[in-house]
Design an enzyme around this catalytic site. Structure first.
Site, PDB file in Angstrom:
ATOM      1  N   ASP A 213      -6.674  -2.894   3.367  1.00  0.00           N
ATOM      2  CA  ASP A 213      -5.868  -3.782   4.198  1.00  0.00           C
ATOM      3  C   ASP A 213      -6.770  -4.767   4.954  1.00  0.00           C
ATOM      4  OD1 ASP A 213      -3.469  -4.678   5.254  1.00  0.00           O
ATOM      5  OD2 ASP A 213      -2.741  -2.647   5.645  1.00  0.00           O
ATOM      6  N   ASP A 300       4.667  -7.859   4.029  1.00  0.00           N
ATOM      7  CA  ASP A 300       5.253  -6.564   3.648  1.00  0.00           C
ATOM      8  C   ASP A 300       6.721  -6.710   3.270  1.00  0.00           C
ATOM      9  OD1 ASP A 300       2.798  -5.734   4.504  1.00  0.00           O
ATOM     10  OD2 ASP A 300       3.549  -4.230   5.907  1.00  0.00           O
TER      11      ASP A 300
HETATM   12  C1  GLA Z   1       0.050  -3.324   6.302  1.00  0.00           C
HETATM   13  C2  GLA Z   1       0.211  -3.268   4.799  1.00  0.00           C
HETATM   14  C3  GLA Z   1       1.229  -2.225   4.427  1.00  0.00           C
HETATM   15  C4  GLA Z   1       0.803  -0.870   4.974  1.00  0.00           C
HETATM   16  C5  GLA Z   1       0.545  -0.954   6.473  1.00  0.00           C
HETATM   17  C6  GLA Z   1      -0.128   0.287   7.027  1.00  0.00           C
HETATM   18  O1  GLA Z   1       1.201  -3.760   6.931  1.00  0.00           O
HETATM   19  O2  GLA Z   1       0.579  -4.519   4.295  1.00  0.00           O
HETATM   20  O3  GLA Z   1       1.410  -2.162   3.048  1.00  0.00           O
HETATM   21  O4  GLA Z   1      -0.355  -0.440   4.290  1.00  0.00           O
HETATM   22  O5  GLA Z   1      -0.307  -2.048   6.798  1.00  0.00           O
HETATM   23  O6  GLA Z   1      -0.320   0.188   8.402  1.00  0.00           O
END
Ligand code: GLA
Length: 664
Positions: A213, A300
């Site tokens: 990430d 997301d």
């Molecule tokens: C980000 C990523 C997600 C997930 C969260 C975890 O938002 O894009 O897919 O991994 O972090 O905190």
């Protein structure tokens, strides 16, 4: 407070895989790294448009087809635990999904408790992962966990962040499972520990897949509430989600390259997957393919129809940037929740069909232990999985595009079969007429369509009308007489193409994918729009800006649309003998002043070249004998003036033919 980062973070960049490999080997030796930097600066800049004469696409990692499996995030967020993960793993095996290819079990955010003071070794939260309480000098270990997964025939994946802190530490502050301890102990991300952590995860703990990430590079801004209230070390942001100009894309890329280097060192057998999770930021939609095996193309996903559309759109027009070993990632599936729960079978099938058609990773992310059988049936549709996992790796191309309905066509295998999806984006029924020509099949010969959901077949010649229910996607396998019986259009085989240079000079946000404001924000947020750079990138069958390919009034249904200053590589795996194309300046170009020249190379040798072609000149017919050449390179050179806009260039009807013979 707006913060301006200092350019001091910029790292020297080398974009050639050969150079990258050199960089990888030297990474761990400070002395050697210093020599490398000296060399880079000493060498005169190479011409990026010069043919390489060899495949430059990245071949590291083990993702010849899109990764499949289960990820804990959408199911449990940080409230994940060992029983939940092992429960999901058991369902994958017992249901037969593992046999179909759902191999990776990926543990997302929430697993860590701290980075141990003294030796910096990551410690696992044993309260939720009891098997990790191995004791001894290491304290904790995931080895028992990955051993169990491996014994089940599965592979193990883990989550980390490329910065010092992870996303939950900025965005899930209510979570009971955030890292604990001093500021340094809560720095669980890779920054400053790349070699140590990758070694731990892959060599000691036995993981096979790493999702990396990027919140550590974006969200711990000096003076911000989260930094002050949680006592984190502040970091000048390398990523500003709402500003590509204020994002240091080269530095972000450099961070991920260091991770890729460490992975190669830890797993020289290439058995690993690197998932880049920079949410479409930092121009990753352009360079992700050269660094990792998959890269998120957007924010997301949430379990809503519009979010699914947004994420689909962020990847659907990027077919030429994906192929075996590297995949656009519109995010894990949200099947099982909200608009995609079992009460919405039409939406569930659409979400799954669309991800399959564009070669997205198929990562399920609901609580499999408690899910309904109907959802397992969708995930287990062997025909839809097979089209996603087709070895050719040709991402589906959007061949008809409107706000209401889209038609997506994907070449299967060697090009003899197609998959076609008819997609109703809207909330009302839609009439969609499928033409044989959408699939580059002959309009005068019968076409057979096999519905991959109902398994029924229909035959038609020329065209066939369908009525789609709201949100419905029909997916067919299509067989018929190919328009090019003796060859293939380049736009039919995006998986065999590597865009070495796309001519984009200044990363620009894609204006067609911008309306989904940060899913956690509200109207009070000011509505900062995500900036997914990549606008102007190469496209199949349309111009880089999504318009019909057209040269001096002559339109082309097939071809490659690209900017000047570009070089694409094509694998001539099937041993074609001839390349044909009608080339010229596209009628849609903004730069109407400057001429361009089109060149074709085979394994580095010039095979054919156009004269300088100006806006308004009729398309020039290029013909190259490519028999015996492995790597064909198509180059468009424009003016050297740095100020002028690139010219929109069209490789109209670009095709590879088996036997020599002029088809014009
Ligand atoms: C980000 C990523 C997600 C997930 C969260 C975890 O938002 O894009 O897919 O991994 O972090 O905190």
């Amino acid at each position: 407070m707006a913060y301006r980062w200092s350019g001091a973070n910029k790292q020297p960049q080398m974009h050639l895989p050969q150079a990258k490999r050199a960089q990888l080997k030297l990474l761990y030796s400070l002395l050697a790294a210093t020599l490398l930097v000296t060399q880079v600066h000493a060498r005169p800049a190479a011409d990026p448009l010069a043919p390489a004469g060899r495949w430059e696409g990245d071949t590291s990692g083990a993702a010849s087809t899109p990764p499949m499996g289960w990820n804990s995030w959408n199911a449990f967020r940080t409230e994940v635990d060992e029983d939940k993960v092992m429960g999901a793993a058991k369902v994958l095996v017992d249901s037969g999904l593992a046999k179909l290819g759902y191999h990776y079990v990926i543990l997302d955010d929430g697993w860590w408790i701290k980075r141990r003071a003294g030796d910096g070794r990551l410690q696992i939260r044993t309260g939720i992962f009891p098997s990790a309480a191995t004791g001894g000098p290491d304290g904790t270990s995931f080895k028992p966990f990955t051993t169990r997964l491996h014994a089940m025939g599965l592979k193990a994946g883990l989550y980390t962040d490329v910065g010092r802190n992870a996303c939950s530490q900025a965005h899930d502050l209510h979570s009971p499972n955030l890292p604990q301890g001093t500021t340094a102990e809560r720095e669980v991300g890779l920054e400053g520990h790349v070699g140590q952590d990758i070694d731990l995860y892959f060599k000691q703990w036995g993981f096979d897949y790493l999702k990396v990430d990027a919140c550590g590079l974006a969200d711990f801004v000096p003076g911000s509430d989260v930094v002050k209230q949680q006592a984190y070390r502040a970091q000048a942001p390398l990523i500003e989600r709402a500003s590509i100009n204020r994002t240091d894309s080269a530095a972000v890329r450099g961070r991920y390259e260091a991770v890729a280097a460490a992975l190669q060192a830890a797993r020289p057998d290439n058995d690993y997957v690197l998932s880049i999770c920079a949410w479409g930021m930092a121009n990753v939609r352009a360079w992700g393919k050269d660094v990792g095996n998959l890269w998120r193309t957007s924010a997301d996903i949430t379990p809503s129809w519009t979010s699914m559309l947004h994420n689909f759109d962020s990847a659907a027009k990027r077919a030429l940037y994906a192929g075996p070993g590297h995949w656009n990632d519109p995010d894990i599936l949200h099947i099982g929740h909200g608009a995609f729960d079992a009460a919405h079978p039409v939406e569930v099938r659409s979400h799954f069909s669309l991800w399959a058609m564009i070669n997205a990773p198929l990562l399920v992310s609901y609580d499999l232990r408690n899910g309904p059988a109907s959802l397992l049936d969708v995930l287990g549709n062997p025909d839809v999985v097979a089209l996603n996992q087709d070895r050719g790796g040709h991402q589906g191309v959007v061949t008809y595009d409107s706000d209401d309905a889209q038609i997506i066509v994907k070449t299967l295998g060697d090009g003899g079969r197609k998959a076609v999806a008819l997609f109703n984006r809207g909330a009302a029924p839609a009439e969609v007429t499928l033409l044989a020509s959408h699939m580059k099949l002959s309009g005068s010969a019968p076409v057979t369509l096999r519905n991959l959901w109902s398994k029924e077949s229909v035959k038609f010649t020329g065209e066939k009308a369908f009525t789609l229910a709201p949100h419905e996607t029909l997916v067919f396998e299509a067989t018929g007489k190919r328009q090019l019986e003796n060859g293939v259009y380049l736009s039919e085989i995006p998986g065999a193409i590597n865009v070495a240079r796309d001519g984009v000079r200044q990363p620009q946000a894609d204006p067609t994918v911008h309306r989904m404001i940060d899913p956690w924000a509200s109207t009070r947020s000011g509505g900062a729009r995500p900036q997914y750079a990549g606008w102007g990138g190469a496209q199949a069958d349309v111009t880089p800006y999504g318009q019909t390919l057209q040269v001096a009034g002559q339109a082309f249904e097939s071809g490659i649309g690209i900017l000047s200053g570009s070089r694409i590589q094509v694998k001539n795996g099937a041993g074609h003998a001839q390349l044909l194309a009608s080339v010229g300046v596209d009628d849609s170009t903004s730069n109407m002043q400057q001429p361009v020249r089109f060149s074709v190379y085979g394994d580095g040798r010039l095979l054919a070249e156009s004269p300088a072609l100006a806006y308004g000149s009729k398309a020039h017919r290029l013909k190259a004998n490519i028999r015996g050449y492995q790597i064909i390179e198509l180059v468009v050179r424009g003016s050297k003036s740095g100020d002028a806009l690139p010219v929109v260039a069209t490789w109209g009807d670009a095709q590879l033919l088996r036997a020599a013979g002029d088809r014009f």
